[in-house]
Design a protein around this motif. Sequence first.
Motif, PDB file in Angstrom:
ATOM      1  N   LEU B  89       8.792 -43.475 -31.280  1.00 54.65           N
ATOM      2  CA  LEU B  89      10.086 -42.874 -31.612  1.00 54.65           C
ATOM      3  C   LEU B  89       9.898 -41.630 -32.481  1.00 54.65           C
ATOM      4  O   LEU B  89      10.595 -40.629 -32.314  1.00 54.65           O
ATOM      5  N   GLY B  90       8.956 -41.720 -33.389  1.00 52.89           N
ATOM      6  CA  GLY B  90       8.676 -40.559 -34.262  1.00 52.89           C
ATOM      7  C   GLY B  90       8.238 -39.372 -33.440  1.00 52.89           C
ATOM      8  O   GLY B  90       8.667 -38.235 -33.677  1.00 52.89           O
ATOM      9  N   ARG B  91       7.382 -39.656 -32.434  1.00 42.87           N
ATOM     10  CA  ARG B  91       6.915 -38.557 -31.580  1.00 42.87           C
ATOM     11  C   ARG B  91       8.081 -37.988 -30.773  1.00 42.87           C
ATOM     12  O   ARG B  91       8.203 -36.772 -30.619  1.00 42.87           O
ATOM     13  N   ALA B  92       8.937 -38.884 -30.273  1.00 45.30           N
ATOM     14  CA  ALA B  92      10.094 -38.435 -29.490  1.00 45.30           C
ATOM     15  C   ALA B  92      11.018 -37.574 -30.345  1.00 45.30           C
ATOM     16  O   ALA B  92      11.543 -36.547 -29.884  1.00 45.30           O
ATOM     17  N   ALA B  93      11.197 -37.989 -31.625  1.00 45.56           N
ATOM     18  CA  ALA B  93      12.049 -37.209 -32.535  1.00 45.56           C
ATOM     19  C   ALA B  93      11.449 -35.828 -32.776  1.00 45.56           C
ATOM     20  O   ALA B  93      12.163 -34.813 -32.789  1.00 45.56           O
ATOM     21  N   ALA B  94      10.119 -35.788 -32.951  1.00 45.41           N
ATOM     22  CA  ALA B  94       9.463 -34.501 -33.186  1.00 45.41           C
ATOM     23  C   ALA B  94       9.622 -33.591 -31.977  1.00 45.41           C
ATOM     24  O   ALA B  94       9.876 -32.388 -32.113  1.00 45.41           O
ATOM     25  N   ALA B  98      11.609 -30.039 -31.830  1.00 42.56           N
ATOM     26  CA  ALA B  98      10.901 -28.835 -31.369  1.00 42.56           C
ATOM     27  C   ALA B  98      11.676 -28.186 -30.225  1.00 42.56           C
ATOM     28  O   ALA B  98      11.833 -26.952 -30.184  1.00 42.56           O
ATOM     29  N   ALA B  99      12.189 -29.011 -29.296  1.00 42.89           N
ATOM     30  CA  ALA B  99      12.939 -28.470 -28.154  1.00 42.89           C
ATOM     31  C   ALA B  99      14.225 -27.803 -28.624  1.00 42.89           C
ATOM     32  O   ALA B  99      14.601 -26.724 -28.143  1.00 42.89           O
ATOM     33  N   ALA B 100      14.911 -28.461 -29.593  1.00 43.91           N
ATOM     34  CA  ALA B 100      16.170 -27.899 -30.102  1.00 43.91           C
ATOM     35  C   ALA B 100      15.927 -26.568 -30.806  1.00 43.91           C
ATOM     36  O   ALA B 100      16.689 -25.613 -30.618  1.00 43.91           O
ATOM     37  N   ALA B 102      13.449 -24.564 -30.255  1.00 41.92           N
ATOM     38  CA  ALA B 102      13.034 -23.584 -29.249  1.00 41.92           C
ATOM     39  C   ALA B 102      14.257 -22.977 -28.556  1.00 41.92           C
ATOM     40  O   ALA B 102      14.213 -21.833 -28.096  1.00 41.92           O
ATOM     41  N   ARG B 103      15.345 -23.758 -28.497  1.00 42.94           N
ATOM     42  CA  ARG B 103      16.566 -23.236 -27.865  1.00 42.94           C
ATOM     43  C   ARG B 103      17.455 -22.518 -28.866  1.00 42.94           C
ATOM     44  O   ARG B 103      18.599 -22.180 -28.572  1.00 42.94           O
ATOM     45  N   GLY B 104      16.967 -22.350 -30.062  1.00 42.31           N
ATOM     46  CA  GLY B 104      17.685 -21.537 -31.047  1.00 42.31           C
ATOM     47  C   GLY B 104      18.665 -22.308 -31.909  1.00 42.31           C
ATOM     48  O   GLY B 104      19.461 -21.700 -32.634  1.00 42.31           O
ATOM     49  N   LEU B 105      18.646 -23.629 -31.869  1.00 41.79           N
ATOM     50  CA  LEU B 105      19.585 -24.405 -32.695  1.00 41.79           C
ATOM     51  C   LEU B 105      19.121 -24.415 -34.151  1.00 41.79           C
ATOM     52  O   LEU B 105      17.915 -24.481 -34.425  1.00 41.79           O
ATOM     53  N   THR B 106      20.072 -24.340 -35.054  1.00 42.20           N
ATOM     54  CA  THR B 106      19.724 -24.468 -36.472  1.00 42.20           C
ATOM     55  C   THR B 106      19.516 -25.954 -36.776  1.00 42.20           C
ATOM     56  O   THR B 106      19.931 -26.820 -35.992  1.00 42.20           O
ATOM     57  N   ASP B 107      18.899 -26.220 -37.943  1.00 42.19           N
ATOM     58  CA  ASP B 107      18.657 -27.618 -38.325  1.00 42.19           C
ATOM     59  C   ASP B 107      19.977 -28.374 -38.473  1.00 42.19           C
ATOM     60  O   ASP B 107      20.076 -29.554 -38.102  1.00 42.19           O
ATOM     61  N   GLU B 108      20.996 -27.677 -39.011  1.00 45.50           N
ATOM     62  CA  GLU B 108      22.303 -28.324 -39.176  1.00 45.50           C
ATOM     63  C   GLU B 108      22.893 -28.692 -37.804  1.00 45.50           C
ATOM     64  O   GLU B 108      23.463 -29.772 -37.626  1.00 45.50           O
ATOM     65  N   VAL B 110      21.205 -29.353 -35.138  1.00 46.09           N
ATOM     66  CA  VAL B 110      20.432 -30.478 -34.594  1.00 46.09           C
ATOM     67  C   VAL B 110      20.961 -31.786 -35.166  1.00 46.09           C
ATOM     68  O   VAL B 110      21.173 -32.769 -34.442  1.00 46.09           O
ATOM     69  N   VAL B 111      21.198 -31.787 -36.497  1.00 41.81           N
ATOM     70  CA  VAL B 111      21.709 -32.995 -37.149  1.00 41.81           C
ATOM     71  C   VAL B 111      23.090 -33.336 -36.591  1.00 41.81           C
ATOM     72  O   VAL B 111      23.391 -34.513 -36.304  1.00 41.81           O
ATOM     73  N   ASP B 112      23.940 -32.315 -36.389  1.00 45.02           N
ATOM     74  CA  ASP B 112      25.278 -32.551 -35.829  1.00 45.02           C
ATOM     75  C   ASP B 112      25.172 -33.159 -34.427  1.00 45.02           C
ATOM     76  O   ASP B 112      25.936 -34.058 -34.071  1.00 45.02           O
ATOM     77  N   LEU B 113      24.217 -32.652 -33.671  1.00 42.29           N
ATOM     78  CA  LEU B 113      24.019 -33.159 -32.300  1.00 42.29           C
ATOM     79  C   LEU B 113      23.640 -34.633 -32.338  1.00 42.29           C
ATOM     80  O   LEU B 113      24.168 -35.452 -31.571  1.00 42.29           O
ATOM     81  N   VAL B 114      22.739 -34.980 -33.237  1.00 44.19           N
ATOM     82  CA  VAL B 114      22.318 -36.392 -33.353  1.00 44.19           C
ATOM     83  C   VAL B 114      23.487 -37.252 -33.811  1.00 44.19           C
ATOM     84  O   VAL B 114      23.737 -38.337 -33.272  1.00 44.19           O
ATOM     85  N   ARG B 115      24.224 -36.726 -34.805  1.00 49.04           N
ATOM     86  CA  ARG B 115      25.389 -37.491 -35.294  1.00 49.04           C
ATOM     87  C   ARG B 115      26.381 -37.716 -34.152  1.00 49.04           C
ATOM     88  O   ARG B 115      26.910 -38.816 -33.986  1.00 49.04           O
ATOM     89  N   GLY B 116      26.625 -36.664 -33.378  1.00 52.92           N
ATOM     90  CA  GLY B 116      27.556 -36.765 -32.253  1.00 52.92           C
ATOM     91  C   GLY B 116      27.076 -37.800 -31.248  1.00 52.92           C
ATOM     92  O   GLY B 116      27.870 -38.603 -30.722  1.00 52.92           O
ATOM     93  N   THR B 117      25.769 -37.782 -30.985  1.00 55.37           N
ATOM     94  CA  THR B 117      25.202 -38.747 -30.030  1.00 55.37           C
ATOM     95  C   THR B 117      25.336 -40.173 -30.553  1.00 55.37           C
ATOM     96  O   THR B 117      25.623 -41.114 -29.795  1.00 55.37           O
ATOM     97  N   LEU B 118      25.132 -40.331 -31.873  1.00 54.24           N
ATOM     98  CA  LEU B 118      25.242 -41.672 -32.469  1.00 54.24           C
ATOM     99  C   LEU B 118      26.668 -42.206 -32.406  1.00 54.24           C
ATOM    100  O   LEU B 118      26.883 -43.422 -32.418  1.00 54.24           O
TER     101      LEU B 118
END
Lengths: 305, 128
Positions: B89-94, B98-100, B102-108, B110-118
């Motif tokens: 899971l750690g590798r998948a998260a990394a 990295a993919a996010a 690479a597509r130009g997403l900010t860290d915030e 990325v976190v919003d995307l994960v929160r939305g998915t959750l």
Amino acid sequence: MHLVVVLAVVSLPLVIGATLIAVLARRPDPAPSDAAAAARRHAGAVNVLALICLFASMAVGLGVLTGSSADGRQGIYLGLVPAAAGLAFAAVQGLGELTWPRPSGTIRRAPLTRRTTSDVAPGRLRRATWCWSALTAVTLVACGAASDDGRGITRTFTDGSAGAGPFPGWFYGVPLLLATTAVLLASETVLGLVARRPAVMDAAPEWDLGLRRTSSRRLLRGVQLVLGWTAAGVLFIAGAAVHSVGVGGSANGIATGAAGYAAVGIASMVLGVVAWLGSTAAVFLPARPVVADGAAALSPHGLLA
Amino acid sequence: MSMQIEIDLASGVPPYEQIRSQVVAHASAGRLRAGDRLPTIRALAVDLGVAAGTVARAYRELETSGVVVTRRRTGTVVADGAPATDVGLGRAAAEFVAAARARGLTDEAVVDLVRGTLLTPLGDGRSG
């Protein structure tokens, strides 16, 4: 005594000249950020100021004392000149650490690893400071035990005795031991300040660690120099006195049992010269690069790295 | 790459909470392991330019939640039962981060995307 002063007077311009060349020849790599550049400027300015204090204290001390009348305490004061200069040097370096630029801005970064004095202090130079201090202490204790009146050494034989001085017995030894201990403690205290000072913002932890090691190296180079010169002076003067009682003072021209004194005297003088050369050469030891996780060497060094 | 703590004093999240959550994040990612020593409260406070009480509170919360323990001789160290994520899971998260990036997403973002998915109900996430 005069030979030791001559050695110090000759080496001082040499060390100052070589230091100036090193300062002027070095071109630091670009800093990773404005904060890093400011930190490096601060470290460089403090170092230059500390070096001025070190060399000025030595020059003034030697100049004033060699021109003064030779009373009993002149030898003590001359012996204390390097240690006093070392204390002034460490004090300026310590003030530089206490006035280190504080973190500013809304974004703050810090490494999540524990730093100790051993992490920031270059091992070879730190060992050199302890080595010169130990050498001074052992020599002074041995001389203190060997001297009857604390200022000279005497060899008695069947039909007379031979004495020589100055000899670093307790009269000279106690102040020198105290001064050496004070310089060593000051050095360790400043190393602690270097380890605890705020991290440089907007720079990688490896760069910050590199700058800490540069600061420690600058401090230890000066400290080991004064401790090495103190050890050299003590060894040389003790050796000269022991050699003198070994080769002289025989009533009938046969120096019974004097060969050991002469040999010990010569060995002590040679060790003194080695300490003088070693501590002076250590000032110009090249720095070992800080390598992060096997990656390329990082070089945050500026003036006189 | 060394571990770092980064706090934003202008953020609505209190600095102690930023410190606490990042220590937990480093432990979850396996960068901090059981027995690793954390900086002293004073050292971390000086490095970050915050009050020692701020770091002390973060460490206290970490201790309460069992992430770290404080011992008299060794100071604050990562506890044996600190949260450690499964290696896969750690590798998948990394890879996801990295993919996010690479597509130009900010860290915030990325976190919003994960929160939305959750927030997505469990059944919906298993399709496809």
